[in-house]
Design a protein around this motif. Structure first.
Motif, mmCIF file in Angstrom:
data_model
loop_
_atom_site.group_PDB
_atom_site.id
_atom_site.type_symbol
_atom_site.label_atom_id
_atom_site.label_comp_id
_atom_site.label_asym_id
_atom_site.label_seq_id
_atom_site.Cartn_x
_atom_site.Cartn_y
_atom_site.Cartn_z
ATOM 1 N N ASP A 38 36.419 45.020 46.163
ATOM 2 C CA ASP A 38 35.631 44.182 45.255
ATOM 3 C C ASP A 38 36.456 43.744 44.048
ATOM 4 O OD1 ASP A 38 33.404 44.475 46.858
ATOM 5 O OD2 ASP A 38 32.627 46.166 45.713
ATOM 6 N N TYR A 39 37.348 44.605 43.588
ATOM 7 C CA TYR A 39 38.139 44.303 42.401
ATOM 8 C C TYR A 39 39.377 43.471 42.690
ATOM 9 C CZ TYR A 39 35.451 47.343 39.370
ATOM 10 O OH TYR A 39 34.447 47.896 38.629
ATOM 11 N N ASP A 40 39.939 43.617 43.876
ATOM 12 C CA ASP A 40 41.207 42.956 44.155
ATOM 13 C C ASP A 40 41.157 42.258 45.509
ATOM 14 O OD1 ASP A 40 43.767 42.090 43.957
ATOM 15 O OD2 ASP A 40 44.662 44.072 43.692
ATOM 16 N N PRO A 41 40.868 40.957 45.543
ATOM 17 C CA PRO A 41 40.779 40.257 46.824
ATOM 18 C C PRO A 41 42.130 40.013 47.502
ATOM 19 C CG PRO A 41 40.391 38.736 45.027
ATOM 20 C CD PRO A 41 40.527 40.096 44.424
ATOM 21 N N ASP A 42 43.239 40.217 46.793
ATOM 22 C CA ASP A 42 44.560 40.040 47.385
ATOM 23 C C ASP A 42 44.874 41.235 48.280
ATOM 24 O OD1 ASP A 42 47.113 38.965 47.874
ATOM 25 O OD2 ASP A 42 47.965 40.271 46.320
#
Length: 124
Positions: A38-42
């Motif tokens: 959720d925090y880091d889509p990469d």
């Protein structure tokens, strides 16, 4: 964040009553990866951070059952404290929020004196 943020319906199911300790650990493991996503889509950054979480779980693999239950409760508390205010839920699931979550701002809305370089402009 913490308790005031509601959890979407699609993510409430893993914490049902009557689960074995092994099931609780596996669900905590999976939910921690989803919360991190959720925090880091990469993907590459997410994968590197997942290795850190995996190391924490492997470090506590051979503890006693009492210590394991305590660690699961601490892990659940930590998971709920760190959850995202708008978790990524696929649009076809109840409470879906993933559709157009990170769309770039249209160029018309930008200050005309501060446009990004052409290779970074949205071509939509």
């Amino acid at each position: 964040m913490g308790v005031r943020v509601s959890m979407p319906i699609a993510r409430r199911g893993p914490w049902a009553e009557g689960l074995t300790h092994k099931e609780k650990v596996m669900r905590l493991y999976r939910q921690s990866f989803k919360t991190l996503r959720d925090y880091d889509p990469d993907f590459h950054n997410w994968e590197a951070k997942c290795c850190i979480i995996e190391r924490e779980f492997k470090k506590n693999k051979n503890v006693s059952l009492e210590q394991g239950q305590m660690l699961v409760e601490l892990g659940k508390e930590r998971l709920f404290e760190n959850r995202h205010w708008q978790p990524m839920v696929m649009p076809y699931l109840p409470g879906g929020t993933y559709f157009q979550r990170y769309t770039p701002m249209p160029i018309e809305w930008c200050d005309h004196g501060a446009l990004p370089p052409p290779k970074y402009r949205f071509a939509g």
